[in-house]
Design a protein around this motif. Structure first.
Motif, PDB file in Angstrom:
ATOM      1  N   GLY A 406       1.040  -0.992   0.324  1.00 18.59           N
ATOM      2  CA  GLY A 406      -0.566   0.075   0.104  1.00 18.59           C
ATOM      3  C   GLY A 406       0.604   1.673   0.415  1.00 18.59           C
ATOM      4  N   ILE A 407       1.853   0.998   0.631  1.00 13.67           N
ATOM      5  CA  ILE A 407       3.133   2.552   0.984  1.00 13.67           C
ATOM      6  C   ILE A 407       3.495   2.224  -0.748  1.00 13.67           C
ATOM      7  CG2 ILE A 407       4.993   3.668   2.047  1.00 13.67           C
ATOM      8  CD1 ILE A 407       4.455   1.335   4.206  1.00 13.67           C
ATOM      9  N   VAL A 408       4.061   1.125  -1.271  1.00 13.90           N
ATOM     10  CA  VAL A 408       4.553   1.696  -2.248  1.00 13.90           C
ATOM     11  C   VAL A 408       3.536   2.378  -3.341  1.00 13.90           C
ATOM     12  CG1 VAL A 408       5.408   0.207  -4.946  1.00 13.90           C
ATOM     13  CG2 VAL A 408       6.175  -0.183  -2.269  1.00 13.90           C
ATOM     14  N   ALA A 409       2.280   1.816  -3.560  1.00 13.72           N
ATOM     15  CA  ALA A 409       0.883   2.037  -3.910  1.00 13.72           C
ATOM     16  C   ALA A 409       1.101   3.127  -3.968  1.00 13.72           C
ATOM     17  CB  ALA A 409       0.233   1.489  -3.948  1.00 13.72           C
ATOM     18  N   ARG A 410       0.695   4.108  -3.127  1.00 10.41           N
ATOM     19  CA  ARG A 410       0.309   5.433  -2.250  1.00 10.41           C
ATOM     20  C   ARG A 410       1.885   6.611  -2.799  1.00 10.41           C
ATOM     21  NH1 ARG A 410       1.632   7.794   2.030  1.00 10.41           N
ATOM     22  NH2 ARG A 410       1.796   6.252   3.751  1.00 10.41           N
ATOM     23  N   LEU A 411       2.565   6.576  -2.468  1.00 10.79           N
ATOM     24  CA  LEU A 411       3.592   6.728  -2.966  1.00 10.79           C
ATOM     25  C   LEU A 411       4.410   6.918  -4.529  1.00 10.79           C
ATOM     26  CD1 LEU A 411       6.006   6.759   0.000  1.00 10.79           C
ATOM     27  CD2 LEU A 411       4.436   8.672  -0.600  1.00 10.79           C
ATOM     28  N   GLY A 412       3.243   6.068  -4.823  1.00 14.44           N
ATOM     29  CA  GLY A 412       4.173   5.852  -6.789  1.00 14.44           C
ATOM     30  C   GLY A 412       5.531   5.151  -6.748  1.00 14.44           C
ATOM     31  N   LEU A 413       6.350   4.088  -6.263  1.00 11.34           N
ATOM     32  CA  LEU A 413       7.531   3.846  -5.471  1.00 11.34           C
ATOM     33  C   LEU A 413       7.636   2.844  -6.361  1.00 11.34           C
ATOM     34  CD1 LEU A 413       8.425   4.289  -1.878  1.00 11.34           C
ATOM     35  CD2 LEU A 413       8.751   5.842  -3.492  1.00 11.34           C
ATOM     36  N   ILE A 414       7.402   2.390  -7.395  1.00 12.13           N
ATOM     37  CA  ILE A 414       7.276   1.287  -8.278  1.00 12.13           C
ATOM     38  C   ILE A 414       8.655   1.396  -9.202  1.00 12.13           C
ATOM     39  CG2 ILE A 414       6.013  -0.624 -10.660  1.00 12.13           C
ATOM     40  CD1 ILE A 414       4.675  -1.105  -7.648  1.00 12.13           C
ATOM     41  N   ARG A 415       9.402   0.394  -9.407  1.00 14.20           N
ATOM     42  CA  ARG A 415      11.067   0.697  -9.924  1.00 14.20           C
ATOM     43  C   ARG A 415      10.754   0.640 -11.962  1.00 14.20           C
ATOM     44  NH1 ARG A 415      15.542  -3.541  -9.525  1.00 14.20           N
ATOM     45  NH2 ARG A 415      16.779  -3.299 -11.523  1.00 14.20           N
ATOM     46  N   GLU A 416      10.944   1.892 -12.351  1.00 11.96           N
ATOM     47  CA  GLU A 416      10.807   2.060 -13.763  1.00 11.96           C
ATOM     48  C   GLU A 416      11.719   1.318 -14.140  1.00 11.96           C
ATOM     49  OE1 GLU A 416      10.826   5.602 -14.442  1.00 11.96           O
ATOM     50  OE2 GLU A 416       9.079   6.225 -13.476  1.00 11.96           O
ATOM     51  N   ALA A 417      11.698   1.039 -15.843  1.00 12.96           N
ATOM     52  CA  ALA A 417      13.010   0.453 -16.526  1.00 12.96           C
ATOM     53  C   ALA A 417      14.050   1.266 -17.003  1.00 12.96           C
ATOM     54  CB  ALA A 417      12.098  -0.421 -17.478  1.00 12.96           C
ATOM     55  N   GLY A 418      15.310   1.236 -17.674  1.00  8.25           N
ATOM     56  CA  GLY A 418      16.612   1.761 -17.724  1.00  8.25           C
ATOM     57  C   GLY A 418      15.941   2.682 -18.739  1.00  8.25           C
ATOM     58  N   GLU A 419      15.267   2.388 -19.728  1.00  4.27           N
ATOM     59  CA  GLU A 419      15.025   3.320 -20.888  1.00  4.27           C
ATOM     60  C   GLU A 419      14.114   4.518 -20.563  1.00  4.27           C
ATOM     61  OE1 GLU A 419      16.664   3.868 -23.842  1.00  4.27           O
ATOM     62  OE2 GLU A 419      17.577   1.490 -23.099  1.00  4.27           O
ATOM     63  N   SER A 420      13.671   4.678 -19.039  1.00  2.00           N
ATOM     64  CA  SER A 420      12.684   5.090 -19.074  1.00  2.00           C
ATOM     65  C   SER A 420      13.194   6.921 -18.237  1.00  2.00           C
ATOM     66  CB  SER A 420      11.375   4.810 -18.715  1.00  2.00           C
ATOM     67  OG  SER A 420      12.106   4.427 -16.978  1.00  2.00           O
ATOM     68  N   PHE A 421      14.354   6.625 -17.906  1.00  2.63           N
ATOM     69  CA  PHE A 421      15.070   7.671 -17.346  1.00  2.63           C
ATOM     70  C   PHE A 421      15.792   7.845 -18.118  1.00  2.63           C
ATOM     71  CE2 PHE A 421      18.236   4.382 -15.536  1.00  2.63           C
ATOM     72  CZ  PHE A 421      17.511   3.623 -14.407  1.00  2.63           C
ATOM     73  N   ARG A 422      16.134   7.141 -19.459  1.00  7.65           N
ATOM     74  CA  ARG A 422      17.887   8.019 -20.352  1.00  7.65           C
ATOM     75  C   ARG A 422      17.536   9.286 -20.383  1.00  7.65           C
ATOM     76  NH1 ARG A 422      21.079   5.037 -23.921  1.00  7.65           N
ATOM     77  NH2 ARG A 422      20.210   3.829 -23.499  1.00  7.65           N
ATOM     78  N   GLY A 423      16.666   9.733 -20.793  1.00  6.56           N
ATOM     79  CA  GLY A 423      16.765  11.560 -20.774  1.00  6.56           C
ATOM     80  C   GLY A 423      17.212  11.686 -19.828  1.00  6.56           C
ATOM     81  N   ILE A 424      17.084  11.376 -17.879  1.00  4.53           N
ATOM     82  CA  ILE A 424      17.081  12.066 -17.298  1.00  4.53           C
ATOM     83  C   ILE A 424      18.696  12.227 -17.201  1.00  4.53           C
ATOM     84  CG2 ILE A 424      17.063  12.182 -14.720  1.00  4.53           C
ATOM     85  CD1 ILE A 424      14.112  11.103 -14.906  1.00  4.53           C
ATOM     86  N   VAL A 425      19.314  10.872 -17.624  1.00  6.24           N
ATOM     87  CA  VAL A 425      20.676  10.638 -17.619  1.00  6.24           C
ATOM     88  C   VAL A 425      21.309  10.942 -18.557  1.00  6.24           C
ATOM     89  CG1 VAL A 425      22.823   8.766 -17.796  1.00  6.24           C
ATOM     90  CG2 VAL A 425      20.103   8.399 -16.520  1.00  6.24           C
TER      91      VAL A 425
END
Length: 477
Positions: A406-425
């Protein structure tokens, strides 16, 4: 004089209150902390004329159990004596204890020295005695300073475990106390949660000089602090050409210092003689009938072989009975990852909050849920720590708690795949050319700042290993 000219010699006298229902020589309740002062008393524990002591069989059984667990020899006979001295909380002006014929002789405890090597610390003896009463120091500006005496504690059964002077540092002394506490807890003969259940007298000297005794230290941390202070005090005195006096000192917990109390007594000062109202006890044949539980060292070895965990984790997990039991409850979801999360992360968070493990043990299923989320890479390790902190803070007195999922869902902490944050890197790499230059010049850890910035930007939903791999790919490495 250099420090190598000083050899520190330490011996401990450890007093443990046995967790019996009644006192050592009478039927008064041993739960002296629960009720008003001077209500758990009778003619025996008040030392009134004509009162006759009757020995508590359970206390002797507990003491023999400890002696067997600590590898002691049980003599054919044990004898109670009167130890004569005056103190306000000693109602009879003598204490019933054991003199030349204690319940157990010898024995040893295995610890590690300061270099991490195995070390055996030998015991001199274990004997049974009665606790005196308790002094309560009071005072204020209006009423002045005064002391009250509570005899509820008078007659509580104690065992005193005396080590040989074989400890070489305050840290060794604390390790021995931790090992001893764990062993007593596994044996179920005392309650470590009760205030004052273990008290320590520490004898310390610099080789070639007189011995000093520090009385009634009430915590393991206090023993280490008192010994550290006393070593410094004695070394400085010797350097200045002074003389170490044979004396008894008290540890001032608040100040972390020791102060002189009186010159040290010797055995003759106590005028020991046999207790005429108690017969010699012959209990050596009981020892064979006493069954020992799995003790800390045996459980540590089993954890390593059964669960395949590292020795440092096994040692931490088995150093506390309730921690070991909790680990075995949650280990089925993954023995090694659970060992790391319990020993390295959970304990640190509990210590930070000064929260007892007992508040968590009833929620073993929710802790397993958290470990599974990390194990299955549903969340990152960092997000797992964040979830653990929120979860611990959500534990309520009524036993309810917010679920990790429930904490994971409420805070939106589901892990994201690498390609989703390539732009940030790529953005953070472009903003930090110096870190890239340092990295290419061979400076270790130069990219850690960039990884940290990416983790911050993704709110812990990215994996540091994936970030490193992506950076290497972008940089053509």
């Amino acid at each position: 004089m250099a420090d190598e000219d000083f050899t520190v010699i330490i011996g401990l006298e450890v007093h443990c209150q046995l967790d019996t229902a009644s006192k050592l020589f009478c039927g008064c309740s041993a739960d002296f902390r629960a009720d008003a002062p001077n209500t758990h008393v009778c003619p025996v524990c008040l030392g009134l004329p004509g009162a006759m002591p009757v020995l508590n069989k359970k206390a002797i059984e507990y003491a023999l159990k400890v002696g067997k667990a600590l590898n002691c020899r049980i003599p054919e006979e044990g004898e109670f004596c009167r130890k004569n001295y005056f103190y306000p909380d000693l109602v009879k002006a003598y204490q019933i204890t054991m003199g030349d014929n204690p319940l157990a002789l010898g024995g040893y405890i295995e610890i590690e020295d300061d270099a991490g090597n195995p070390k055996v610390v030998n015991l001199t003896r274990i004997h049974v005695e009665e606790d005196p009463g308790r002094l309560v120091h009071m005072g204020n500006k209006e009423r002045g300073h005064y002391t009250l005496v509570d005899y509820n504690r008078s007659g509580i059964p104690l065992i005193e475990m005396v080590t040989e002077p074989e400890l070489s540092s305050p840290k060794e002394a604390r390790r021995l106390l931790n090992k001893l506490r764990a062993t007593l807890e596994y044996l179920d003969v005392f309650d470590p949660e009760k205030e004052g259940s273990i008290r320590v007298d520490a004898n310390i000297s610099i080789k070639g000089h007189e011995r000093v005794e520090i009385k009634n230290i009430s915590s393991y941390k206090g023993v280490e602090k008192a010994l550290t202070f006393e070593i410094t005090r004695q070394k400085n005195l010797i350097r200045r050409g002074g003389t170490i006096s044979r004396e008894t000192r008290h540890f001032q917990e608040g100040k972390g210092t020791t102060t002189s109390a009186r010159s040290k007594e010797v055995a003759n000062d106590y005028r020991y003689f046999p207790e005429p109202d108690l017969p010699v006890i012959r209990v050596s044949d009981w020892v064979e009938k006493i069954a020992l539980p799995e003790l800390p060292d045996a459980r540590r070895d089993r954890f390593m072989s059964q669960y395949g965990i590292a020795v440092n984790h096994a040692r931490t997990l088995t150093g506390d009975l309730h921690l070991a039991e909790f680990y075995e409850l949650v280990a089925p979801v993954g023995a090694q990852i659970t060992a790391s999360w319990v020993a390295d992360i959970l304990i640190g968070e509990l210590n930070y909050r000064d929260m007892p493990l007992s508040k968590v043990t009833s929620h073993a299923d929710q802790f397993k849920e958290l470990v599974i989320l990390v194990r299955d890479k549903t969340i990152t390790d960092k997000a797992g720590v964040d979830v653990l902190r929120v979860w611990l803070d959500s534990l309520n007195a009524d036993g309810s708690a917010e679920s990790p999922a429930g904490i994971v869902a409420r805070l939106g902490l589901i892990r994201e795949a690498g390609e989703s944050f390539r732009g940030i890197v790529e953005k953070i790499l472009a903003a930090n050319p110096q870190a890239i230059a340092d990295h290419k010049a061979g400076k270790k850890g130069a990219l850690n700042f960039i990884v940290g910035q990416v983790m911050k930007e993704t709110k812990g939903k990215s994996d540091p290993r994936e970030i490193h791999a992506m950076i290497a790919e972008i940089l053509g490495e």
